[in-house]
Scaffold this motif. Structure first.
Motif, PDB file in Angstrom:
ATOM      1  N   VAL A   1     -16.729   1.312  -8.323  1.00 39.74           N
ATOM      2  CA  VAL A   1     -15.622   1.076  -9.251  1.00 39.74           C
ATOM      3  C   VAL A   1     -14.441   1.874  -8.728  1.00 39.74           C
ATOM      4  O   VAL A   1     -14.568   3.084  -8.487  1.00 39.74           O
ATOM      5  CB  VAL A   1     -15.977   1.500 -10.685  1.00 39.74           C
ATOM      6  CG1 VAL A   1     -14.766   1.329 -11.608  1.00 39.74           C
ATOM      7  CG2 VAL A   1     -17.157   0.682 -11.200  1.00 39.74           C
ATOM      8  N   GLY A   2     -13.316   1.206  -8.510  1.00 38.80           N
ATOM      9  CA  GLY A   2     -12.162   1.861  -7.929  1.00 38.80           C
ATOM     10  C   GLY A   2     -10.948   1.822  -8.834  1.00 38.80           C
ATOM     11  O   GLY A   2     -10.756   0.869  -9.607  1.00 38.80           O
ATOM     12  N   TYR A   3     -10.133   2.868  -8.726  1.00 37.64           N
ATOM     13  CA  TYR A   3      -8.854   2.944  -9.456  1.00 37.64           C
ATOM     14  C   TYR A   3      -7.772   3.333  -8.465  1.00 37.64           C
ATOM     15  O   TYR A   3      -7.929   4.301  -7.699  1.00 37.64           O
ATOM     16  CB  TYR A   3      -8.938   3.978 -10.581  1.00 37.64           C
ATOM     17  CG  TYR A   3      -7.580   4.324 -11.184  1.00 37.64           C
ATOM     18  CD1 TYR A   3      -7.017   3.542 -12.183  1.00 37.64           C
ATOM     19  CD2 TYR A   3      -6.864   5.437 -10.734  1.00 37.64           C
ATOM     20  CE1 TYR A   3      -5.778   3.846 -12.735  1.00 37.64           C
ATOM     21  CE2 TYR A   3      -5.624   5.754 -11.282  1.00 37.64           C
ATOM     22  CZ  TYR A   3      -5.085   4.956 -12.268  1.00 37.64           C
ATOM     23  OH  TYR A   3      -3.860   5.263 -12.810  1.00 37.64           O
ATOM     24  N   GLN A   4      -6.677   2.576  -8.441  1.00 37.12           N
ATOM     25  CA  GLN A   4      -5.528   2.895  -7.604  1.00 37.12           C
ATOM     26  C   GLN A   4      -4.265   2.826  -8.447  1.00 37.12           C
ATOM     27  O   GLN A   4      -4.150   1.977  -9.339  1.00 37.12           O
ATOM     28  CB  GLN A   4      -5.414   1.939  -6.418  1.00 37.12           C
ATOM     29  CG  GLN A   4      -6.538   2.080  -5.412  1.00 37.12           C
ATOM     30  CD  GLN A   4      -6.348   1.184  -4.189  1.00 37.12           C
ATOM     31  OE1 GLN A   4      -5.575   0.243  -4.209  1.00 37.12           O
ATOM     32  NE2 GLN A   4      -7.060   1.501  -3.121  1.00 37.12           N
ATOM     33  N   SER A   5      -3.313   3.721  -8.143  1.00 34.72           N
ATOM     34  CA  SER A   5      -2.057   3.765  -8.882  1.00 34.72           C
ATOM     35  C   SER A   5      -0.916   3.979  -7.905  1.00 34.72           C
ATOM     36  O   SER A   5      -0.969   4.858  -7.047  1.00 34.72           O
ATOM     37  CB  SER A   5      -2.093   4.896  -9.912  1.00 34.72           C
ATOM     38  OG  SER A   5      -0.838   5.005 -10.580  1.00 34.72           O
ATOM     39  N   ALA A   6       0.129   3.148  -8.019  1.00 29.68           N
ATOM     40  CA  ALA A   6       1.301   3.259  -7.148  1.00 29.68           C
ATOM     41  C   ALA A   6       2.425   2.417  -7.730  1.00 29.68           C
ATOM     42  O   ALA A   6       2.199   1.567  -8.598  1.00 29.68           O
ATOM     43  CB  ALA A   6       0.970   2.767  -5.731  1.00 29.68           C
TER      44      ALA A   6
END
Length: 373
Positions: free
Chosen positions: A38-43
């Motif tokens: 499970v991945g989370y990315q923020s940009a």
């Protein structure tokens, strides 16, 4: 008398065949990896703050299955092969729609001379990079993986691996480009050497890939060292390439990591400027089953755009068994200028990545499980 002689000949032949089969042992091994996270990315992406939460694969390792075979043909010689396919366990789809065995498909022979192989093969850089980074040159947190752009595997590859001497092995590769009337067009040349000297591991590799007319060449260089200090390892790695990457003029490698249409060939027609990636990392074993690691990487863009970037990543992993491991990763990537480097993992999976706007930062978190079979 003739009957007895005929019977004796048959028995003798059968015994010879049995003896030959006993001496010429063969085996085929089914193996593979299942890696899901499970991945989370923020940009900032598309001019606004964007978050991506995804169930994806290929965090620490690319999910795959393969068949590996070996046949002993006597006299210290053996025939070997490897067929390996990448896939997405979240959907069941092939990792590469252009190929059945996208990761490896080769046959070869080993003996006192070393080993020769023919077919689609992993590059020396692919193998060495894993040993030169505390995060295994994978996951969101590995800046060495996110910045460096080594060619992971090559088609039509003829390779020779030397016998090991003082725990040191040399390998040489030539990939035929398939251009009529030319041995250089679309050809790929590689050399690599790695050595284990007690607690110290050393590796270096070089790749030179030409376009169809041999008028443009992508050159890649890798070197690094790993030192086992008893409770973990220290890692130093360097990579330099003139392929065009991250918001310069496009990507000169038409087939990075073997994931795109092979008809495009190994390189494009636009020469690039050199980029140099520097990485330092370390890991520490808390207990035999648990390890933590920290990594820092920086990429220097020698092109007029000066699109540099840096990244810090941390990992914690715990082995539930010899085959199953859980892991967690946190990472922060800073782009300078108009650079658009992003966090990828072991290999690109469509829909699981967020590309920041030019010059913007990115943060990422992964929690995953990896099973070997």
């Amino acid at each position: 008398m003739k009957k007895n002689l005929h019977y004796s000949l048959l028995c003798g032949t059968a015994l010879c065949i049995s003896a030959a089969n006993a001496n010429a042992q063969s085996s085929i091994t089914l193996y593979g990896v299942l890696d899901t996270f499970v991945g989370y990315q923020s940009a900032q992406a598309g001019g606004k703050s964007t978050q991506l939460v995804t169930l994806a694969n290929n965090g620490e390792m690319t999910s795959r299955w393969g068949l590996r075979g070996i046949e002993d043909i006597g006299g210290g010689y053996s025939v070997r092969f490897d067929l390996e396919n990448g896939f997405d366990p979240s959907t069941g789809a092939r990792q590469n729609s252009f190929r059945l065995f996208d990761r490896q498909a080769w046959v070869g022979m080993a003996g006192p001379f070393g080993e020769v192989r023919f077919g689609r093969q992993n590059t020396p850089m692919f193998y060495y990079a894993i040993e030169l980074d505390a995060l295994g040159s994978a996951t969101y947190g590995s800046g060495y993986n996110d910045f460096a752009n080594w060619l992971a595997r090559v088609d039509n590859d003829i390779a020779w691996f030397s016998p090991k001497l003082a725990n040191t092995q040399l390998e040489l590769h030539y990939s035929a480009g398939g251009v009529p009337g030319s041995l250089a067009g679309n050809a790929v040349y590689q050399a690599g050497v790695h050595s284990q000297q007690g607690a110290l591991y050393l590796a270096g590799a070089y790749l030179n890939a030409a376009n169809a007319t041999a008028s443009v060449r992508v050159q890649e260089m890798m070197a690094g060292a790993t030192y086992d200090y008893g409770y973990g390892k220290l890692y130093l790695a360097w990579f330099r390439a003139n392929d065009v990457i991250s918001a310069t003029t496009g990507n000169a490698l038409a087939n990075p990591a073997g994931k795109y249409d092979p008809a495009l060939g190994p390189v494009g027609n636009v020469p690039g400027n050199y980029h140099s990636t520097y990485s330092i990392s370390a890991d520490y074993r808390l207990v035999p089953q648990a390890t933590i690691g920290l990594a820092y990487a920086y990429i220097k863009d020698d092109s007029p755009l000066d699109n540099n970037a840096e990244q810090i990543g941390a990992i914690a992993s715990y082995s539930l068994s010899k085959r199953t491991q859980v892991y967690g990763v946190v990472s922060w990537l800073k782009n300078f200028g108009t650079a658009q480097f992003r966090m990828t993992g072991a290999s690109i999976t469509l829909g699981s990545l967020l590309t920041p706007d030019p010059g913007h930062d990115e943060t990422g978190v992964q929690v995953g499980i990896r099973h070997l079979f």
